[in-house]
Design a protein around this motif. Structure first.
Motif, PDB file in Angstrom:
ATOM      1  N   LEU A  43     -32.745 -20.929 -39.514  1.00 21.57           N
ATOM      2  CA  LEU A  43     -32.639 -22.349 -39.826  1.00 21.57           C
ATOM      3  C   LEU A  43     -33.820 -22.828 -40.669  1.00 21.57           C
ATOM      4  N   VAL A  44     -35.024 -22.431 -40.273  1.00 21.63           N
ATOM      5  CA  VAL A  44     -36.220 -22.874 -40.996  1.00 21.63           C
ATOM      6  C   VAL A  44     -36.209 -22.364 -42.425  1.00 21.63           C
ATOM      7  N   MET A  45     -35.903 -21.076 -42.609  1.00 23.70           N
ATOM      8  CA  MET A  45     -35.934 -20.503 -43.945  1.00 23.70           C
ATOM      9  C   MET A  45     -34.744 -20.960 -44.788  1.00 23.70           C
ATOM     10  N   SER A  46     -33.615 -21.245 -44.178  1.00 24.38           N
ATOM     11  CA  SER A  46     -32.482 -21.787 -44.937  1.00 24.38           C
ATOM     12  C   SER A  46     -32.834 -23.156 -45.495  1.00 24.38           C
ATOM     13  N   PHE A  47     -33.506 -23.969 -44.692  1.00 23.19           N
ATOM     14  CA  PHE A  47     -33.937 -25.285 -45.140  1.00 23.19           C
ATOM     15  C   PHE A  47     -34.932 -25.154 -46.291  1.00 23.19           C
ATOM     16  N   PHE A  48     -35.905 -24.260 -46.130  1.00 17.12           N
ATOM     17  CA  PHE A  48     -36.914 -24.062 -47.170  1.00 17.12           C
ATOM     18  C   PHE A  48     -36.280 -23.535 -48.449  1.00 17.12           C
ATOM     19  N   LEU A  49     -35.329 -22.592 -48.312  1.00 18.77           N
ATOM     20  CA  LEU A  49     -34.640 -22.017 -49.467  1.00 18.77           C
ATOM     21  C   LEU A  49     -33.878 -23.096 -50.240  1.00 18.77           C
ATOM     22  N   ALA A  50     -33.183 -23.977 -49.499  1.00 23.91           N
ATOM     23  CA  ALA A  50     -32.405 -25.037 -50.148  1.00 23.91           C
ATOM     24  C   ALA A  50     -33.315 -25.971 -50.934  1.00 23.91           C
ATOM     25  N   LYS A  51     -34.455 -26.347 -50.340  1.00 25.58           N
ATOM     26  CA  LYS A  51     -35.388 -27.246 -51.020  1.00 25.58           C
ATOM     27  C   LYS A  51     -35.994 -26.582 -52.257  1.00 25.58           C
ATOM     28  N   LEU A  52     -36.370 -25.319 -52.111  1.00 21.49           N
ATOM     29  CA  LEU A  52     -36.983 -24.599 -53.226  1.00 21.49           C
ATOM     30  C   LEU A  52     -35.998 -24.438 -54.381  1.00 21.49           C
ATOM     31  N   GLU A  53     -34.776 -24.071 -54.057  1.00 27.44           N
ATOM     32  CA  GLU A  53     -33.765 -23.878 -55.098  1.00 27.44           C
ATOM     33  C   GLU A  53     -33.477 -25.183 -55.834  1.00 27.44           C
ATOM     34  N   THR A  54     -33.423 -26.289 -55.107  1.00 25.45           N
ATOM     35  CA  THR A  54     -33.193 -27.596 -55.742  1.00 25.45           C
ATOM     36  C   THR A  54     -34.295 -27.930 -56.737  1.00 25.45           C
ATOM     37  N   GLN A  55     -35.549 -27.683 -56.354  1.00 23.52           N
ATOM     38  CA  GLN A  55     -36.666 -27.972 -57.247  1.00 23.52           C
ATOM     39  C   GLN A  55     -36.667 -27.056 -58.461  1.00 23.52           C
ATOM     40  N   LEU A  56     -36.302 -25.782 -58.252  1.00 21.38           N
ATOM     41  CA  LEU A  56     -36.268 -24.840 -59.378  1.00 21.38           C
ATOM     42  C   LEU A  56     -35.183 -25.213 -60.377  1.00 21.38           C
ATOM     43  N   PHE A  79     -40.842 -13.327 -48.905  1.00 22.38           N
ATOM     44  CA  PHE A  79     -42.262 -13.096 -48.642  1.00 22.38           C
ATOM     45  C   PHE A  79     -42.753 -14.010 -47.521  1.00 22.38           C
ATOM     46  N   ILE A  80     -42.400 -15.297 -47.599  1.00 20.85           N
ATOM     47  CA  ILE A  80     -42.845 -16.254 -46.578  1.00 20.85           C
ATOM     48  C   ILE A  80     -42.225 -15.925 -45.216  1.00 20.85           C
ATOM     49  N   THR A  81     -40.968 -15.489 -45.232  1.00 19.15           N
ATOM     50  CA  THR A  81     -40.280 -15.163 -43.977  1.00 19.15           C
ATOM     51  C   THR A  81     -41.001 -14.065 -43.228  1.00 19.15           C
ATOM     52  N   PHE A  82     -41.234 -12.934 -43.903  1.00 19.29           N
ATOM     53  CA  PHE A  82     -41.805 -11.777 -43.210  1.00 19.29           C
ATOM     54  C   PHE A  82     -43.318 -11.883 -43.017  1.00 19.29           C
ATOM     55  N   LEU A  83     -43.966 -12.712 -43.835  1.00 22.65           N
ATOM     56  CA  LEU A  83     -45.413 -12.850 -43.698  1.00 22.65           C
ATOM     57  C   LEU A  83     -45.798 -13.855 -42.623  1.00 22.65           C
ATOM     58  N   ALA A  84     -45.081 -14.996 -42.533  1.00 26.23           N
ATOM     59  CA  ALA A  84     -45.545 -16.074 -41.663  1.00 26.23           C
ATOM     60  C   ALA A  84     -44.483 -16.639 -40.735  1.00 26.23           C
ATOM     61  N   VAL A  85     -43.417 -17.185 -41.296  1.00 24.15           N
ATOM     62  CA  VAL A  85     -42.456 -17.937 -40.492  1.00 24.15           C
ATOM     63  C   VAL A  85     -41.797 -17.067 -39.436  1.00 24.15           C
ATOM     64  N   GLY A  86     -41.259 -15.917 -39.855  1.00 31.53           N
ATOM     65  CA  GLY A  86     -40.577 -15.042 -38.896  1.00 31.53           C
ATOM     66  C   GLY A  86     -41.466 -14.590 -37.759  1.00 31.53           C
ATOM     67  N   PRO A  87     -42.620 -13.968 -38.056  1.00 28.97           N
ATOM     68  CA  PRO A  87     -43.511 -13.540 -36.961  1.00 28.97           C
ATOM     69  C   PRO A  87     -43.968 -14.689 -36.071  1.00 28.97           C
ATOM     70  N   MET A  88     -44.213 -15.849 -36.671  1.00 29.26           N
ATOM     71  CA  MET A  88     -44.676 -16.988 -35.877  1.00 29.26           C
ATOM     72  C   MET A  88     -43.613 -17.417 -34.871  1.00 29.26           C
ATOM     73  N   LEU A  89     -42.369 -17.525 -35.323  1.00 32.07           N
ATOM     74  CA  LEU A  89     -41.305 -17.952 -34.416  1.00 32.07           C
ATOM     75  C   LEU A  89     -40.947 -16.850 -33.419  1.00 32.07           C
ATOM     76  N   ARG A  90     -41.086 -15.588 -33.833  1.00 31.56           N
ATOM     77  CA  ARG A  90     -40.867 -14.508 -32.869  1.00 31.56           C
ATOM     78  C   ARG A  90     -41.943 -14.532 -31.788  1.00 31.56           C
ATOM     79  N   THR A  91     -43.190 -14.792 -32.194  1.00 34.32           N
ATOM     80  CA  THR A  91     -44.282 -14.916 -31.217  1.00 34.32           C
ATOM     81  C   THR A  91     -44.029 -16.075 -30.267  1.00 34.32           C
TER      82      THR A  91
END
Length: 440
Positions: A43-56, A79-91
């Protein structure tokens, strides 16, 4: 798809002792683990992806947009998913799991009840997969721990979800919903809750609340009697094969408490709103003492001229002038003082006639004739005198929406009638909205 790519370690193997592969990128060690069974990272990364794509899309030249925007969006989000968001939410999930273990073992039956209450909401986030590591450890050290409390709580939750669905099956008149309930309810009792939880209980809300309360009651009971599982299996009625034989009687009582509580609460909540709400509407109408020249809002919601109906026949006034109301709830009252002239066999429409000959058609929903009356309950009879604000019917808005129909209420003067507006937009039920003239 990148979050569950087959080259990644399966998330269900994470925390079980398996060697976790890693990437070394820019001096960083990143775990190459998928996110099967999770919801929050997606959910978090889908939201971020949608916002990023709109700006691009806004800043990228049209000749490069189709090529570079998807590439950059996936690269950055991956990159953001595997570096920060994913591990943080898994933790966060792991911390939740260990916190629940502490809660259960420190607070006894109170902790068990709280765990049972929040088990279903945790399942919605996908973080219940974090319990795998704890449950595996509990079962591996069963000689010391006695077994797993997580399986027992999951069983209480599953049967409660199933019982709530069966209560919906017993109370609903919607044939499609009945078909869904019969299959998903039995499935939940046997340990598979997704069809029941997502297909019925969450959509209708009150069965879900009843189910988590039922789960809490059953879980508190089994926690008080220290019921534990010594193996994994189907968490539900078949769960006896995973429970210590000495605990079978208490496990059975816990299942019964969960099911009965969820079923009864769902039944009560399904029946309660209609009569109490009808009484409030009638009392309000009597208090207003509405005269014959006043037309009131048939329901709480947003009222607009009939030209704003989504149905072409009504919008073009082929059946007469009037108004459309987009309701906030399913209670429908009489807009005018009149006599009930007719009630359609499919219960989606009611005709009223005033003493001076003014006629009004109340059409509940668009294309709802195809539902054969399932979402409607009528409180009046043909030939009955009704006052403005008096309850006429109840619409099940959830069923209407699920059938793909609009829930708007169209009120048409089928005899030419002059009127002037006194209120538009957001209105309360039984609030005056029109002043009527004589039949033309």
């Amino acid at each position: 798809m990148i979050m569950v790519h087959p080259d990644l370690m399966n998330a269900y193997s994470y925390g079980t002792g398996a060697v976790v592969p890693t990437w070394n990128l820019f001096g960083l060690s990143i775990e190459a683990v998928g996110y099967q069974g999770t919801v929050l990272p997606v959910l978090v990364m889908s939201f971020f992806l949608a916002k990023l794509e709109t700006q691009l899309h806004k800043i990228t030249s049209s000749c490069l947009d189709n090529l570079t925007t998807p590439l950059i969006s996936i690269l950055v989000c991956g990159f953001i998913t595997f570096l920060a968001v994913g591990p943080m939410l898994r933790t966060a999930g792991n911390l939740l799991a260990f916190g629940i273990s502490w809660l259960y073992h420190s607070l006894g039956f109170i902790g068990g009840g709280l765990f049972g209450l929040f088990y279903a909401p945790i399942v919605l986030t996908g973080m219940h997969h974090s319990f795998i590591a704890i449950e595996t450890q509990l079962l591996a050290e069963a000689a010391v721990t006695g077994g797993s409390f997580i399986f027992v709580t999951a069983s209480m939750n599953n049967v409660a979800q199933g019982a709530a669905v069966l209560a919906v099956l017993a109370t609903t008149k919607d044939t499609k919903l009945k078909s869904l309930c019969s299959a998903s309810g039995i499935s939940a009792l046997l340990g598979i809750t997704e069809p029941a939880m997502f297909g019925v209980n969450l959509k209708l809300k009150t069965p879900f609340y009843a189910a988590i309360i039922g789960s809490a009651v059953g879980s508190a009971y089994v926690a008080f009697h220290h019921v534990l599982a010594v193996a994994l299996g189907a968490a539900g009625l078949p769960g006896f094969i995973s429970i210590r034989p000495a605990d079978w009687p208490h496990f059975a009582i816990g299942l019964a408490l969960s099911m009965i509580t969820a079923f009864v609460l769902t039944w009560i909540l399904a029946k309660k709103p209609q009569s109490s709400q009808a009484g409030k509407i009638k009392a309000k109408a009597e208090l207003n003492n509405i005269d014959d020249q006043t037309c009131v809002a048939p329901a709480e919601g947003t009222v607009k001229p009939i030209e704003e109906s989504t149905d072409r026949t009504f919008r073009e006034k082929l059946m007469g002038d009037g108004f459309v109301l987009f309701p906030e709830n399913g209670q429908v009252c009489s807009p005018i003082n009149a006599v009930v002239k007719f009630i359609f066999p499919t219960r989606h429409a009611i005709g009223l006639v005033r003493e001076d000959g003014v006629e009004m058609l109340i059409h509940m929903g668009i294309n709802t004739v195809s539902l054969n009356g399932a979402p409607f309950e009528i409180f009046v009879e043909e030939g009955q005198n009704v006052q403005a604000g008096q309850p006429l019917a109840r619409m099940d808005l959830q069923q209407i929406r699920q059938a793909g129909c609009s829930e708007e209420i169209c009120c048409l003067f089928t005899s030419p009638t002059a009127f002037s507006w006194t209120a538009q937009g957001a209105v309360a039920q039984a609030q005056p909205i029109l002043t009527l003239g004589e039949k033309q």
